[in-house]
Design a protein around this motif. Structure first.
Motif, short mmCIF file in Angstrom:
data_model
loop_
_atom_site.label_atom_id
_atom_site.label_comp_id
_atom_site.label_asym_id
_atom_site.label_seq_id
_atom_site.Cartn_x
_atom_site.Cartn_y
_atom_site.Cartn_z
N LEU A 101 38.22 41.11 34.08
CA LEU A 101 37.92 40.92 35.51
C LEU A 101 39.19 40.85 36.36
CD1 LEU A 101 35.16 38.17 35.45
CD2 LEU A 101 34.92 40.50 36.31
N ILE A 102 40.24 40.30 35.81
CA ILE A 102 41.43 40.00 36.60
C ILE A 102 42.07 41.23 37.24
CG2 ILE A 102 43.78 39.05 36.50
CD1 ILE A 102 41.36 37.02 36.63
N PRO A 103 42.28 42.35 36.53
CA PRO A 103 42.89 43.50 37.21
C PRO A 103 42.08 43.96 38.43
CG PRO A 103 42.94 43.84 34.85
CD PRO A 103 42.11 42.61 35.10
N ASN A 104 40.77 43.93 38.35
CA ASN A 104 39.93 44.31 39.50
C ASN A 104 40.11 43.33 40.65
OD1 ASN A 104 38.87 46.46 38.05
ND2 ASN A 104 37.17 45.25 37.27
N LEU A 105 40.16 42.06 40.33
CA LEU A 105 40.35 41.03 41.36
C LEU A 105 41.72 41.19 42.01
CD1 LEU A 105 38.88 38.58 42.59
CD2 LEU A 105 40.01 37.17 40.89
#
Length: 186
Positions: A56-60
């Protein structure tokens, strides 16, 4: 004749005692194996949720980047913490927990940065990612609790007498808890 039947009774008694001891050893060993498997299974539950968070983190970060480009140090810190947490995958539990705790703190700073941008907070993609991250964090919390409970049951069995004899003889190793060291994160 009486001596022979007395010897036979003693032999049967000794054989029965040996069978009972062997049966107890097998049951204690199997109980320890089941609890060790439960610990491994509980850890895999944490691992699944951590991997979900990593994904999730790269998208966020990319969503935040579009609105807060000048916050590059925070964004870089989040990605660096993510990288450290990913690379700690096979490290001892204490190192893995430390890397995960640093990652959690970095995510918290990223969310705090996002709070300063009203347009970003209103962005549908950001809101969806933030909700998914929040859900994942809750699942990580539940998984950690389950893991801690299974480690406690395993350690209780491993350390209590007479199972401790079997645990020592068959090299059942101590399992560490996944603990949060930082008081602020805790």
């Amino acid at each position: 004749m009486a001596g022979l039947s007395m010897n036979l009774m003693v032999a049967i008694g000794v054989a029965a005692l040996v069978v009972i001891v062997i049966a107890w050893i097998i049951m204690a060993y199997n109980a320890l194996v089941r609890k060790r498997i439960d610990v491994d299974n509980a850890w895999s539950g944490i691992d699944v949720q951590l991997k979900r968070r990593y994904d999730l983190i790269p998208n966020l970060v990319n969503t935040v980047k579009g609105y807060a480009a000048h916050e590059s140090k925070t964004l870089e810190a989040v990605m660096a913490a993510r990288s450290r947490a990913l690379s700690a995958g096979n490290a001892p539990m204490a190192q893995r927990a430390e890397a995960e705790n640093m990652f959690t703190q970095a995510i918290g700073r990223l969310i705090a940065v996002a709070e300063a941008y009203p347009d970003l907070k209103a962005n549908t993609n950001f809101m969806s990612l933030q909700e998914e991250l929040s859900s994942t964090e809750n699942k990580i919390g539940f998984s950690r609790q389950h893991y801690g409970d299974t480690v406690a049951r395993y350690e209780e069995t491993r350390q209590t007498f007479p199972s401790s004899i079997i645990a020592g003889a068959f090299n059942f190793k101590k399992r560490d808890y996944f603990e949060v060291e930082d008081g602020a994160v805790r």
